[in-house]
Design a protein around this motif. Structure first.
Motif, PDB file in Angstrom:
ATOM      1  N   LEU A  63      46.420  28.216  42.436  1.00 29.54           N
ATOM      2  CA  LEU A  63      45.722  27.028  42.937  1.00 29.54           C
ATOM      3  C   LEU A  63      44.359  26.897  42.269  1.00 29.54           C
ATOM      4  O   LEU A  63      43.954  25.803  41.879  1.00 29.54           O
ATOM      5  CB  LEU A  63      45.561  27.101  44.449  1.00 29.54           C
ATOM      6  N   LEU A  64      43.647  28.006  42.111  1.00 29.69           N
ATOM      7  CA  LEU A  64      42.358  27.972  41.426  1.00 29.69           C
ATOM      8  C   LEU A  64      42.539  27.622  39.951  1.00 29.69           C
ATOM      9  O   LEU A  64      41.718  26.932  39.364  1.00 29.69           O
ATOM     10  CB  LEU A  64      41.639  29.314  41.589  1.00 29.69           C
ATOM     11  N   PHE A  65      43.649  28.060  39.368  1.00 29.26           N
ATOM     12  CA  PHE A  65      43.951  27.779  37.961  1.00 29.26           C
ATOM     13  C   PHE A  65      44.076  26.275  37.706  1.00 29.26           C
ATOM     14  O   PHE A  65      43.803  25.811  36.605  1.00 29.26           O
ATOM     15  CB  PHE A  65      45.237  28.501  37.549  1.00 29.26           C
ATOM     16  N   THR A  66      44.453  25.494  38.724  1.00 28.34           N
ATOM     17  CA  THR A  66      44.546  24.039  38.537  1.00 28.34           C
ATOM     18  C   THR A  66      43.175  23.429  38.273  1.00 28.34           C
ATOM     19  O   THR A  66      43.070  22.383  37.650  1.00 28.34           O
ATOM     20  CB  THR A  66      45.198  23.330  39.746  1.00 28.34           C
ATOM     21  N   TYR A  67      42.112  24.093  38.753  1.00 28.70           N
ATOM     22  CA  TYR A  67      40.748  23.626  38.509  1.00 28.70           C
ATOM     23  C   TYR A  67      40.119  24.331  37.306  1.00 28.70           C
ATOM     24  O   TYR A  67      39.282  23.752  36.622  1.00 28.70           O
ATOM     25  CB  TYR A  67      39.858  23.880  39.738  1.00 28.70           C
ATOM     26  N   VAL A  68      40.511  25.572  37.069  1.00 26.39           N
ATOM     27  CA  VAL A  68      39.941  26.388  36.004  1.00 26.39           C
ATOM     28  C   VAL A  68      41.105  26.925  35.171  1.00 26.39           C
ATOM     29  O   VAL A  68      41.610  28.012  35.432  1.00 26.39           O
ATOM     30  CB  VAL A  68      39.112  27.560  36.586  1.00 26.39           C
ATOM     31  N   PRO A  69      41.557  26.164  34.172  1.00 25.36           N
ATOM     32  CA  PRO A  69      42.759  26.558  33.432  1.00 25.36           C
ATOM     33  C   PRO A  69      42.509  27.638  32.379  1.00 25.36           C
ATOM     34  O   PRO A  69      42.819  27.484  31.199  1.00 25.36           O
ATOM     35  CB  PRO A  69      43.216  25.240  32.802  1.00 25.36           C
ATOM     36  N   ASP A  70      41.921  28.744  32.803  1.00 17.80           N
ATOM     37  CA  ASP A  70      41.672  29.882  31.935  1.00 17.80           C
ATOM     38  C   ASP A  70      41.829  31.128  32.802  1.00 17.80           C
ATOM     39  O   ASP A  70      41.060  31.335  33.739  1.00 17.80           O
ATOM     40  CB  ASP A  70      40.263  29.795  31.348  1.00 17.80           C
ATOM     41  N   VAL A  71      42.828  31.942  32.502  1.00 23.10           N
ATOM     42  CA  VAL A  71      43.169  33.089  33.345  1.00 23.10           C
ATOM     43  C   VAL A  71      41.993  34.052  33.475  1.00 23.10           C
ATOM     44  O   VAL A  71      41.695  34.537  34.571  1.00 23.10           O
ATOM     45  CB  VAL A  71      44.421  33.810  32.799  1.00 23.10           C
ATOM     46  N   LYS A  72      41.288  34.319  32.386  1.00 25.02           N
ATOM     47  CA  LYS A  72      40.145  35.244  32.447  1.00 25.02           C
ATOM     48  C   LYS A  72      39.050  34.717  33.363  1.00 25.02           C
ATOM     49  O   LYS A  72      38.457  35.462  34.139  1.00 25.02           O
ATOM     50  CB  LYS A  72      39.580  35.490  31.047  1.00 25.02           C
ATOM     51  N   LYS A  73      38.790  33.416  33.284  1.00 30.50           N
ATOM     52  CA  LYS A  73      37.774  32.816  34.155  1.00 30.50           C
ATOM     53  C   LYS A  73      38.222  32.820  35.608  1.00 30.50           C
ATOM     54  O   LYS A  73      37.411  33.010  36.513  1.00 30.50           O
ATOM     55  CB  LYS A  73      37.446  31.401  33.700  1.00 30.50           C
ATOM     56  N   VAL A  74      39.512  32.614  35.852  1.00 35.65           N
ATOM     57  CA  VAL A  74      40.029  32.659  37.224  1.00 35.65           C
ATOM     58  C   VAL A  74      39.736  34.036  37.814  1.00 35.65           C
ATOM     59  O   VAL A  74      39.241  34.149  38.943  1.00 35.65           O
ATOM     60  CB  VAL A  74      41.548  32.352  37.276  1.00 35.65           C
ATOM     61  N   HIS A  75      40.008  35.084  37.045  1.00 39.88           N
ATOM     62  CA  HIS A  75      39.741  36.443  37.538  1.00 39.88           C
ATOM     63  C   HIS A  75      38.248  36.662  37.772  1.00 39.88           C
ATOM     64  O   HIS A  75      37.865  37.304  38.760  1.00 39.88           O
ATOM     65  CB  HIS A  75      40.299  37.480  36.563  1.00 39.88           C
ATOM     66  N   GLU A  76      37.409  36.133  36.904  1.00 42.60           N
ATOM     67  CA  GLU A  76      35.964  36.290  37.065  1.00 42.60           C
ATOM     68  C   GLU A  76      35.478  35.556  38.316  1.00 42.60           C
ATOM     69  O   GLU A  76      34.692  36.093  39.099  1.00 42.60           O
ATOM     70  CB  GLU A  76      35.228  35.782  35.832  1.00 42.60           C
ATOM     71  N   TYR A  77      35.946  34.324  38.514  1.00 44.11           N
ATOM     72  CA  TYR A  77      35.535  33.568  39.693  1.00 44.11           C
ATOM     73  C   TYR A  77      36.036  34.226  40.983  1.00 44.11           C
ATOM     74  O   TYR A  77      35.321  34.252  41.983  1.00 44.11           O
ATOM     75  CB  TYR A  77      35.994  32.114  39.619  1.00 44.11           C
ATOM     76  N   THR A  78      37.245  34.749  40.970  1.00 46.22           N
ATOM     77  CA  THR A  78      37.743  35.411  42.179  1.00 46.22           C
ATOM     78  C   THR A  78      36.912  36.658  42.485  1.00 46.22           C
ATOM     79  O   THR A  78      36.659  36.962  43.649  1.00 46.22           O
ATOM     80  CB  THR A  78      39.233  35.774  42.071  1.00 46.22           C
ATOM     81  N   ARG A  79      36.456  37.349  41.449  1.00 48.97           N
ATOM     82  CA  ARG A  79      35.590  38.514  41.657  1.00 48.97           C
ATOM     83  C   ARG A  79      34.267  38.085  42.275  1.00 48.97           C
ATOM     84  O   ARG A  79      33.799  38.667  43.249  1.00 48.97           O
ATOM     85  CB  ARG A  79      35.339  39.245  40.334  1.00 48.97           C
ATOM     86  N   LEU A  80      33.659  37.023  41.714  1.00 54.22           N
ATOM     87  CA  LEU A  80      32.388  36.522  42.241  1.00 54.22           C
ATOM     88  C   LEU A  80      32.530  36.027  43.679  1.00 54.22           C
ATOM     89  O   LEU A  80      31.672  36.291  44.521  1.00 54.22           O
ATOM     90  CB  LEU A  80      31.849  35.395  41.352  1.00 54.22           C
ATOM     91  N   LEU A  81      33.599  35.313  43.958  1.00 60.76           N
ATOM     92  CA  LEU A  81      33.830  34.809  45.313  1.00 60.76           C
ATOM     93  C   LEU A  81      34.028  35.964  46.294  1.00 60.76           C
ATOM     94  O   LEU A  81      33.589  35.902  47.442  1.00 60.76           O
ATOM     95  CB  LEU A  81      35.040  33.872  45.341  1.00 60.76           C
TER      96      LEU A  81
END
Length: 149
Positions: A63-81
């Motif tokens: 679901l987050l990937f639909t807003y941020v279509p970059d797997v590495k960034k998705v992992h980074e944002y989930t870590r920050l969140l």
């Protein structure tokens, strides 16, 4: 003449994952047509390095990937969140996410976007409701609008 017994439980199970948009499920439909609009599918084909590892994403990350279509960034944002202890902290992560092409000021205040973020913010002790997070995001946007950060 042989007669077949058809059991409803013998039919294959079908799993349908829907991430946004307008959808219609027509189980008795004779045909189905799927139309794709937009360039997000071309983006995946053009920049496959950003989607490398997409199969490792869980449903919430998809679901987050639909807003941020970059797997590495998705992992980074989930870590920050995951490090956010307050809704104010979460709004700070959202301010970073505003640099993403599909994440704009109109998007970040929508309940659907906030609901995508909340599962990752497991450390939120209070204020983990959409309305409270929206208020903190609005406060952050107002501070940015006045030249603050």
């Amino acid at each position: 003449m042989e007669r077949e017994n058809i059991n409803m439980n013998d039919k294959p199970e079908i799993e349908i994952k829907i991430f946004g948009g307008t959808n219609m499920i027509a189980p008795a439909g004779a045909t189905a047509v799927q139309n794709f609009y937009g360039d997000q599918f071309a983006e995946v084909a053009i920049r496959p390095e950003e989607t490398e590892g997409i199969e490792s994403l869980n449903d919430a990350e998809c679901l987050l990937f639909t807003y941020v279509p970059d797997v590495k960034k998705v992992h980074e944002y989930t870590r920050l969140l995951g490090e956010c202890a307050t809704a104010h902290d979460l709004a700070g992560v959202v301010s970073i996410m505003l640099s993403e092409p599909r994440v704009g000021k109109d998007t970040v205040v929508k309940g659907t976007f906030i609901e995508v973020l909340l599962p990752f913010a497991s450390r939120l002790t209070s204020g983990a409701k959409v309305d409270n997070v929206r208020q903190q995001i609005n406060n952050m946007l107002m501070r940015q609008g006045r030249g603050g950060k």
